[in-house]
Every structure is written in C-alpha cells, then in structure tokens.
Design a protein around this motif. Structure first.
Motif, PDB file in Angstrom:
ATOM      1  N   SER A   5       0.902  -1.193  -0.050  1.00 28.44           N
ATOM      2  CA  SER A   5       0.033  -0.090  -0.008  1.00 28.44           C
ATOM      3  C   SER A   5       1.079   1.179   0.137  1.00 28.44           C
ATOM      4  O   SER A   5       0.361   2.448  -0.219  1.00 28.44           O
ATOM      5  N   HIS A   6       2.251   1.135   0.216  1.00 27.17           N
ATOM      6  CA  HIS A   6       3.068   2.269   0.275  1.00 27.17           C
ATOM      7  C   HIS A   6       3.004   2.865  -1.082  1.00 27.17           C
ATOM      8  O   HIS A   6       2.891   2.307  -2.194  1.00 27.17           O
ATOM      9  N   PRO A   7       2.834   4.381  -1.156  1.00 27.93           N
ATOM     10  CA  PRO A   7       2.751   4.899  -2.655  1.00 27.93           C
ATOM     11  C   PRO A   7       3.902   4.718  -3.428  1.00 27.93           C
ATOM     12  O   PRO A   7       4.044   4.855  -4.609  1.00 27.93           O
ATOM     13  N   ARG A   8       5.339   4.362  -3.058  1.00 24.84           N
ATOM     14  CA  ARG A   8       6.441   4.311  -3.792  1.00 24.84           C
ATOM     15  C   ARG A   8       6.864   2.707  -3.475  1.00 24.84           C
ATOM     16  O   ARG A   8       7.857   2.205  -3.767  1.00 24.84           O
ATOM     17  N   TYR A   9       5.706   1.898  -3.423  1.00 23.92           N
ATOM     18  CA  TYR A   9       6.115   0.376  -3.303  1.00 23.92           C
ATOM     19  C   TYR A   9       7.123  -0.098  -4.254  1.00 23.92           C
ATOM     20  O   TYR A   9       8.058  -0.648  -4.361  1.00 23.92           O
ATOM     21  N   GLU A  10       6.540   0.187  -5.784  1.00 23.31           N
ATOM     22  CA  GLU A  10       6.982  -0.317  -6.714  1.00 23.31           C
ATOM     23  C   GLU A  10       8.367  -0.035  -6.778  1.00 23.31           C
ATOM     24  O   GLU A  10       9.120  -0.704  -7.238  1.00 23.31           O
ATOM     25  N   LEU A  12      10.425   1.322  -4.659  1.00 19.97           N
ATOM     26  CA  LEU A  12      11.161   0.812  -3.743  1.00 19.97           C
ATOM     27  C   LEU A  12      11.667  -0.704  -3.848  1.00 19.97           C
ATOM     28  O   LEU A  12      12.773  -1.134  -3.401  1.00 19.97           O
ATOM     29  N   MET A  13      10.586  -1.574  -4.588  1.00 20.77           N
ATOM     30  CA  MET A  13      10.969  -2.940  -4.655  1.00 20.77           C
ATOM     31  C   MET A  13      12.109  -2.919  -5.733  1.00 20.77           C
ATOM     32  O   MET A  13      13.015  -3.820  -5.630  1.00 20.77           O
ATOM     33  N   LEU A  14      12.065  -2.099  -6.886  1.00 25.25           N
ATOM     34  CA  LEU A  14      13.024  -1.894  -7.629  1.00 25.25           C
ATOM     35  C   LEU A  14      14.152  -1.908  -7.089  1.00 25.25           C
ATOM     36  O   LEU A  14      15.518  -1.952  -7.545  1.00 25.25           O
ATOM     37  N   ARG A  15      14.302  -0.792  -6.533  1.00 26.93           N
ATOM     38  CA  ARG A  15      15.632  -0.175  -5.744  1.00 26.93           C
ATOM     39  C   ARG A  15      16.051  -1.340  -4.905  1.00 26.93           C
ATOM     40  O   ARG A  15      17.291  -1.601  -5.159  1.00 26.93           O
ATOM     41  N   ALA A  16      15.357  -2.295  -4.460  1.00 26.31           N
ATOM     42  CA  ALA A  16      15.869  -3.433  -3.590  1.00 26.31           C
ATOM     43  C   ALA A  16      16.518  -4.313  -4.438  1.00 26.31           C
ATOM     44  O   ALA A  16      17.431  -4.984  -4.210  1.00 26.31           O
ATOM     45  N   LYS A  17      15.701  -4.410  -5.587  1.00 27.25           N
ATOM     46  CA  LYS A  17      16.372  -5.242  -6.651  1.00 27.25           C
ATOM     47  C   LYS A  17      17.700  -4.837  -7.099  1.00 27.25           C
ATOM     48  O   LYS A  17      18.623  -5.769  -7.461  1.00 27.25           O
ATOM     49  N   MET A  18      17.998  -3.730  -7.223  1.00 26.44           N
ATOM     50  CA  MET A  18      19.023  -2.942  -7.829  1.00 26.44           C
ATOM     51  C   MET A  18      20.250  -3.219  -6.809  1.00 26.44           C
ATOM     52  O   MET A  18      21.303  -3.331  -7.244  1.00 26.44           O
ATOM     53  N   VAL A  19      20.053  -3.031  -5.553  1.00 25.69           N
ATOM     54  CA  VAL A  19      20.719  -3.158  -4.409  1.00 25.69           C
ATOM     55  C   VAL A  19      21.334  -4.653  -4.522  1.00 25.69           C
ATOM     56  O   VAL A  19      22.690  -4.950  -4.332  1.00 25.69           O
TER      57      VAL A  19
END
Ligand code: ATP
Ligand code: MG
Length: 249
Positions: A5-10, A12-19
């Motif tokens: 439900s977080h407005p930046r969810y997707e 932030l998920m992509l960011r985690a993938k990049m890390v």
C-alpha cells in the motif's frame, strides 16, 4: 518491511532489486547511480507509460521486425531489471543478444551471462568472440562483437551512454533506446527513443512485436517512417512540465 500500500512500493521494490544485483556483482556502483537518475525522471513522467512512449514502442517494434540483423545490447541495469523479458523479446525477434558494459570486468560479464542463461538465453555474445572497435569511440567500451553489434543494422540499446549512442549512429546503425530522460544525449541522438522505464517498456515491446508481426513490410515501413523522434521527445518534455504544474500533493 515496505507494504504494497506504500505509494512508492513498486519503486522501492525495484531499488531493492538493484541493491541485490549490486551485491551479486551484476551491477556496477555507477549503475546504481544511473538507476537513481532514472527514478527521478520516472517520478516526473508519472511512473506510467505515456501515450507518446506507446507510439515510440510501436515504431521500435516495427523497426526491429524489419531489421535484417537485429541485436539487443545488454548492460548490468538491463540484466538486473528485465533479464527474462529481454530474453523473451530476443526469441520473438530472432535477434542476437550481446553483453556490452560501460565498466566492464570479466567477473561482471560472467555474472550477467549467468543471469541471461538462467532466464533462458541460448546464445550470449560479448564474451569470447572476436571484437571490432566502433569507429569514433576510444577505450575498451568501443569494442563490440564482430557477429553482434558490429554486424547489426538495427540495435536496441537500453540505458545507453551518449558517446556510444552517437558513435553507433555515425557507424550507420539504426539505434533504438529506452531512457527515462528525454534530455540525455542518448535520447536526443537515437533513431527511436522510448521514454519509459525499462521494466514497463520491454513487456510493451513484446506485445507490440506480437501485434505487428502480422503486418506487411510496407505497413511496417510506413510506421517507422512516420515516427518523428524529436517531436516525440518534445511530447515527453511537455508531459513533465504538465505534471510539475498540476502536481497537488
Ligand atoms: P547520456 O550519456 O545519454 O547523456 P547520462 O550521462 O545523463 O546520459 P547515464 O548515467 O549515462 O546518463 O545513463 C543512465 C540513463 O539511464 C539516464 O538517462 C537515466 O534516466 C536512464 N535510466 C536509468 N534507469 C532506467 C530505467 N529503469 N529505465 C529507463 N531508463 C533508465
Ligand atoms: Mg552518460
């Protein structure tokens, strides 16, 4: 933990993938920074595929179907974000897949090859074959596979660097790029620029290729010829301006 439900969810998920990709030796530190620049522009275009990105995607699909020797160039960001989709697109087009890195090391090439092969790639270029230097570029990043980018007529280079995009154009290639920044030199120099996030653009490109494959060469050529990249980039910039004016929160 970030909730869906977080407005930046997707994002932030992509960011985690990049890390994760950085930790696994797929992405360079500069690749992480490039992703951040992309995030900023994605925010500005509204984090969705625009109408003009749709038009560019259609023209790109037509050009790739018409190509005699299409090549898809893969870097760390592309492998980290869309390996399966890139391999799928590659199969649909019967194209060559070539690893081409800005900051290349044998280790990173090996890791990216593994990611692509695990995603189903049968042949990956840019490893052991003979390379040829792209005229107008210096250093190791000017090298491209003799049976890959060097031989291509149409090349898809997502998230490309400006110098290399320019050199590819001067070498007579029809250059298609995916880049969130309509102002980058790559966007400005390419034959067709899709201003969209790679994670949305590649699946859309697959759908377009499937749709357009039924068309005649004449129809496909007319789609490519009627596409004006400068006009399309202008539309993306206007979209950004509109979003800045109307943003409420
Ligand atoms: P140029 O060399 O073309 O002038 P630049 O130097 O400003 O570009 P680079 O760091 O070379 O930028 O390349 C990163 C580019 O990739 C940026 O324009 C950024 O907006 C774009 N980008 C980053 N992540 C994505 C993504 N997921 N999808 C599409 N484009 C992205
Ligand atoms: Mg650059």
């Amino acid at each position: 933990m970030v909730l869906p439900s977080h407005p930046r969810y997707e994002s932030l998920m992509l960011r985690a993938k990049m890390v994760e990709a950085y930790k696994n030796g797929i992405l360079s530190d500069s690749g992480l920074i490039a992703h951040g620049r992309g995030e900023a522009f994605d925010y500005l275009i509204g984090e969705k595929t625009s109408l003009n990105a749709g038009k560019a995607t259609q023209a790109a699909a037509a050009a790739l179907i018409l190509a005699e020797y299409p090549v898809i160039s893969v870097n760390g960001n592309t492998a980290a974000l869309a390996a399966h989709e890139i391999v799928e697109l590659n199969k649909r087009l019967n194209a060559k897949l070539e690893i081409n890195l800005f900051y290349s090391t044998p280790e990173r090439i090996k890791n990216i090859r593994k990611v692509l092969e695990e995603a189903g790639a049968l042949e990956v270029l840019g490893l052991e074959e003979e390379t040829v230097s792209i005229t107008g570029l210096k250093g190791p990043r000017s090298e491209s596979s003799k049976i890959g980018v060097h031989q291509s007529d149409v090349v898809l280079v997502p998230l490309e660097d400006g110098d290399r995009a320019e050199a590819l154009i001067s070498n007579g290639k029809f250059v298609i790029t995916i880049d969130l920044n309509p102002l980058s030199r790559t966007s400005q120099k390419a034959s067709i620029t899709i201003i969209d996030n790679l994670v949305r653009a590649i699946p859309h490109l697959i759908i377009e290729v499937d749709k357009l494959k039924k068309m005649s060469k004449i129809e496909l050529r007319s789609i490519v010829n009627s596409f004006d990249n400068q006009l399309n980039l202008q539309d993306s910039m206007e979209l950004i301006v509109q979003n800045l004016i109307t943003k409420e929160d």
